[in-house]
Each structure stands twice: as C-alpha cells, then as structure tokens.
Write an enzyme that holds these catalytic residues in place. Structure first.
Site, PDB file in Angstrom:
ATOM      1  N   PHE A  58       0.857  -1.180   0.000  1.00 26.66           N
ATOM      2  CA  PHE A  58       0.000   0.000   0.000  1.00 26.66           C
ATOM      3  C   PHE A  58       0.888   1.222   0.000  1.00 26.66           C
ATOM      4  O   PHE A  58       1.779   1.338   0.838  1.00 26.66           O
ATOM      5  CB  PHE A  58      -0.922   0.008   1.226  1.00 26.66           C
TER       6      PHE A  58
ATOM      7  N   GLY B 257      -0.675   8.453  -0.542  1.00 25.20           N
ATOM      8  CA  GLY B 257      -0.083   9.757  -0.231  1.00 25.20           C
ATOM      9  C   GLY B 257       1.419   9.722  -0.433  1.00 25.20           C
ATOM     10  O   GLY B 257       1.924   9.162  -1.413  1.00 25.20           O
TER      11      GLY B 257
ATOM     12  N   TYR C 203       3.624   8.033   0.809  1.00 25.22           N
ATOM     13  CA  TYR C 203       4.287   6.722   0.874  1.00 25.22           C
ATOM     14  C   TYR C 203       4.628   6.151  -0.500  1.00 25.22           C
ATOM     15  O   TYR C 203       5.315   5.144  -0.588  1.00 25.22           O
ATOM     16  CB  TYR C 203       3.433   5.722   1.671  1.00 25.22           C
TER      17      TYR C 203
ATOM     18  N   VAL D   6       5.159  -0.957   2.891  1.00 27.59           N
ATOM     19  CA  VAL D   6       5.903  -0.395   1.757  1.00 27.59           C
ATOM     20  C   VAL D   6       7.149   0.377   2.205  1.00 27.59           C
ATOM     21  O   VAL D   6       8.120   0.491   1.446  1.00 27.59           O
ATOM     22  CB  VAL D   6       4.975   0.491   0.892  1.00 27.59           C
ATOM     23  N   ASP D   7       7.138   0.874   3.431  1.00 27.22           N
ATOM     24  CA  ASP D   7       8.290   1.675   3.906  1.00 27.22           C
ATOM     25  C   ASP D   7       9.396   0.733   4.367  1.00 27.22           C
ATOM     26  O   ASP D   7       9.829   0.754   5.518  1.00 27.22           O
ATOM     27  CB  ASP D   7       7.869   2.622   5.040  1.00 27.22           C
TER      28      ASP D   7
ATOM     29  N   GLU E 286      -2.495  -4.032  13.684  1.00 23.38           N
ATOM     30  CA  GLU E 286      -1.482  -4.903  14.299  1.00 23.38           C
ATOM     31  C   GLU E 286      -2.021  -5.522  15.599  1.00 23.38           C
ATOM     32  O   GLU E 286      -1.743  -6.677  15.899  1.00 23.38           O
ATOM     33  CB  GLU E 286      -0.197  -4.112  14.583  1.00 23.38           C
TER      34      GLU E 286
HETATM   35  N1  UDP Z   1       0.492   3.781   4.638  1.00 27.51           N
HETATM   36  C1  UDP Z   1       0.395   4.541   3.472  1.00 27.51           C
HETATM   37  N2  UDP Z   1       0.221   5.892   3.571  1.00 27.51           N
HETATM   38  C2  UDP Z   1       0.188   6.548   4.770  1.00 27.51           C
HETATM   39  C3  UDP Z   1       0.304   5.782   5.956  1.00 27.51           C
HETATM   40  C4  UDP Z   1       0.466   4.393   5.851  1.00 27.51           C
HETATM   41  O1  UDP Z   1       0.442   3.995   2.380  1.00 27.51           O
HETATM   42  O2  UDP Z   1       0.046   7.771   4.795  1.00 27.51           O
HETATM   43  C5  UDP Z   1       0.615   2.308   4.525  1.00 27.51           C
HETATM   44  C6  UDP Z   1       2.007   1.899   4.048  1.00 27.51           C
HETATM   45  O3  UDP Z   1       1.868   0.726   3.271  1.00 27.51           O
HETATM   46  C7  UDP Z   1       2.727   1.602   5.333  1.00 27.51           C
HETATM   47  C8  UDP Z   1       1.611   1.003   6.174  1.00 27.51           C
HETATM   48  O4  UDP Z   1       0.438   1.697   5.783  1.00 27.51           O
HETATM   49  O5  UDP Z   1       3.815   0.720   5.108  1.00 27.51           O
HETATM   50  C9  UDP Z   1       1.807   1.085   7.688  1.00 27.51           C
HETATM   51  O6  UDP Z   1       2.030   2.407   8.096  1.00 27.51           O
HETATM   52  P1  UDP Z   1       3.425   2.870   8.717  1.00 27.51           P
HETATM   53  O7  UDP Z   1       4.528   2.216   7.979  1.00 27.51           O
HETATM   54  O8  UDP Z   1       3.455   4.368   8.784  1.00 27.51           O
HETATM   55  O9  UDP Z   1       3.370   2.271  10.186  1.00 27.51           O
HETATM   56  P2  UDP Z   1       4.642   1.800  11.053  1.00 27.51           P
HETATM   57  O10 UDP Z   1       5.292   0.670  10.319  1.00 27.51           O
HETATM   58  O11 UDP Z   1       5.546   3.000  11.181  1.00 27.51           O
HETATM   59  O12 UDP Z   1       4.029   1.384  12.356  1.00 27.51           O
HETATM   60 MN    MN Z   2       5.932   0.600   8.257  1.00 33.88          MN
END
Ligand code: UDP
Ligand code: MN
Length: 322
Positions: free
Chosen positions: A89, A92, A94, A180-181, A271
């Site tokens: 995903f 925005g 990301y 995705v991050d 989660e």
């Molecule tokens: N995500 C996105 N746009 C956003 C926020 C989240 O696409 O503005 C998706 C993206 O795939 C991301 C996932 O939701 O990898 C989980 O969010 P995030 O990585 O911010 O959470 P964390 O891993 O920091 O808890």
């Molecule tokens: Mn993440």
C-alpha cells in the site's frame, strides 16, 4: 624332527597372529579416520541454531538463518510452479518508498518464483517503472486515501480481503502483505512459505510478555489479557495460503468494524487485531526478526542476516496527520 615341526608351527602361528594384529590395527585406524571424517563433515553441515528457538510451543518452525537447507526447500516448491501474490500500500507520500522496495524485491524476494505485485495507491501516475524479472508482474490498483494514517493502515485489511476474493484466490498459491516503507537486504525465499505465516516484531523479540503492546482494554475486540499471548507479531508482514489469509483479514476487518461501531480504536490498529487473531489461530510458520528488522535498530549476535527491514522515515513529514 618332531621338535622342528612344532617350532615351525609355533612360529607360523605367531607370525600370522602378529600380521593379523597389524592388519587389524591398520584397518581400525583407517576406519576410525573415515568415521571421524564422516562425522566432521556431517557436523559442519549440520543445521543448528543453539542460540535461538527454532520451533514454537505448538511446533511451528521459526525460520532462522542456518536452520534450513534451501536446496531441499527449493526442490519441494520449484516443481510446483507456484505464484506468490504480494501487496504493497502506497498512499499519499508513501509512494516514494515504492522504488526501493520493488527494486530490492527483484534482487532478493522469491527469486526464481512467479511473483505478482499488487500496488494499492491513490497516485497511480507516481508509481515508478521498475524492471521486473521473468515470471514477475505488477498490477496497480487505484484506491482512495484518507486524511488519517491510522485509517489508511487499518483499511488495508478490507482491501486485501476484496483482492483475495476477486483475484488472488484463483490466481496465486501464496500471498504476502508487506509494509511499503521497507527494503530487502538479503535472500527471502521459499523457506518463508506456509499455510499461515506471521513475523516476530524486531522491537519485542526477547522481551517479556507483559511488555507486549497488545490492546489491553476489554472493550476492544483486539483485547488480550496480561497472562495471555505467545509472541508480539509485526503487522508489516502477513502471509500464507490465500484462503487462510482471507480468513485472517476478514476476521480482523469484522473486529475493526465492531470497534469502530463502539468508537474504540485498538492501540496499534490492525497490528493489535492481528495479534489477537494469531493468539487463537496459531501461525503454522513463524518468521524470525530477520524478516522484519528495523534500520534504526542495532544488530545483536543472533541476527546473522537482515532480509527485510523498515527504513527510517520522518513521521511528521510523511504522514497526513500527527
Ligand atoms: N500507509 C500509506 N500511507 C500513509 C500511511 C500508511 O500507504 O500515509 C501504509 C504503508 O503501506 C505503510 C503502512 O500503511 O507501510 C503502515 O504504516 P506505517 O509504515 O506508517 O506504520 P509503522 O510501520 O511505522 O508502524
Ligand atoms: Mn511501516
């Protein structure tokens, strides 16, 4: 005459006894060397990780480097010509993570297998062009975004549910849903496949159960009391057979809906719900933190390899809301 024959016989007997003993000694030392060789070559290739547990209490494998033989595993899965669906995903800002995660996946993720990436985004024009290997394809799915990151994160469940029902259930043998991050740094292959696959969260590996950030309010469907729970699983990696993952995302989505109706949002959104699901529906394979590390985290000795890791990001800059 009689005396001479007797002495000769005695000598022949003694000589053959000594020769026999010598032969036996030579043979014994040869055999024991061989045995030693056989033993040492076995010992050196033996798969073992005495420093970590490689099975759960319900006897699901926990996948660690040096605890599996990839040749044997590939010999099982290669002839099956399987397809692995993989979702990302990128809503925005990301979308900026797509290039690195896709390019590194092409280098390390399920190499030699058929992979179908599904990229959900509100900005299809900003999806980078990445050269894909043979048997690999990418589909972009246009999705609406939200002005709350919590909402984006948890709405993934219902979108994965729809994708599996509409497409993946008929087209793929396994599915992975990944944050995705992230970036792949080393091999991630067929050793990760299973009916229902979870990953041990890097930050909670080895900590006591009471420190797990499960949802602790009984009003939420994600509630787990303090004396329960096996592991803290990371929400950034979910995998398995499409029907098993469908059941997971459907259950989590329904529980998220109940929570929404009750105006409660679990502490770590989907989660938290995932951890609740895995408590009552145990994963059949558990991936070690090698499969979900964090770039900001130092590498303890049990981490022989980092395969997939969360990249550093500036939360304030990248998320639509604080
Ligand atoms: N995500 C996105 N746009 C956003 C926020 C989240 O696409 O503005 C998706 C993206 O795939 C991301 C996932 O939701 O990898 C989980 O969010 P995030 O990585 O911010 O959470 P964390 O891993 O920091 O808890
Ligand atoms: Mn993440």
């Amino acid at each position: 005459m009689g005396n001479f024959t007797m002495r000769l016989r005695q000598n022949v007997f003694l000589i053959s006894l000594i020769a026999g003993l010598l032969l036996w000694l030579v043979y014994f030392s040869y055999a024991s060397t061989r045995l030693r060789l056989v033993y040492f070559s076995y010992a050196s290739t033996r798969l073992s990780r005495p420093d970590v547990s490689t099975t759960t209490k319900w006897l699901a494998p926990i996948v660690w480097e040096d605890a599996f033989d990839l040749t044997v595993i590939d010999n099982i899965y290669k002839p099956q010509n399987i397809t692995v669906a993989t979702t990302f995903f990128a809503l925005g800002k990301y979308v900026r993570f797509l290039k690195d995660v896709l390019e590194s996946a092409e280098q390390h993720f399920m190499v030699g297998y058929r992979v179908h990436y599904y990229v959900f985004t509100d900005l299809p024009d900003e999806v980078p062009t990445v050269t894909l290997g043979e048997g690999r394809q990418l589909t972009v799915i246009k999705t609406s975004s939200s002005n709350r990151w919590q909402e984006i994160s948890l709405r993934r469940m219902e979108m994965i549910e729809k994708l599996i029902e509409d497409e993946v259930i008929n087209k793929a043998d396994y599915i992975f849903c990944l944050d995705v991050d992230s970036k792949f740094y080393a091999h991630w292959g067929a050793e990760s496949l299973g009916d229902l696959v979870g990953v041990l969260h890097a930050w909670f590996f080895g900590t006591s159960r009471d420190q797990f950030t499960y949802e602790r309010r009984p009003e939420s469907q994600a509630y787990i009391p303090f004396n329960e729970g096996d592991y803290y699983y990371g929400g950034a990696v979910i995998g398995g057979r499409p029907d098993k993952v469908l059941k997971l995302v459907k259950t989590c989505r329904m529980n998220l809906d109940v929570d929404r109706a009750n105006k409660i949002e679990a502490v770590w959104q989907e989660e938290s719900h995932l951890n609740k699901y895995f408590l009552y529906n145990k994963p059949t394979k558990v991936l070690s933190p090698e499969y979900l590390w964090d770039d900001r985290k130092g590498k303890p000795s049990f981490m022989k390899v980092v395969r997939f890791s969360q990249v550093e990001k500036n939360y304030a800059e990248i998320r639509p809301n604080p």
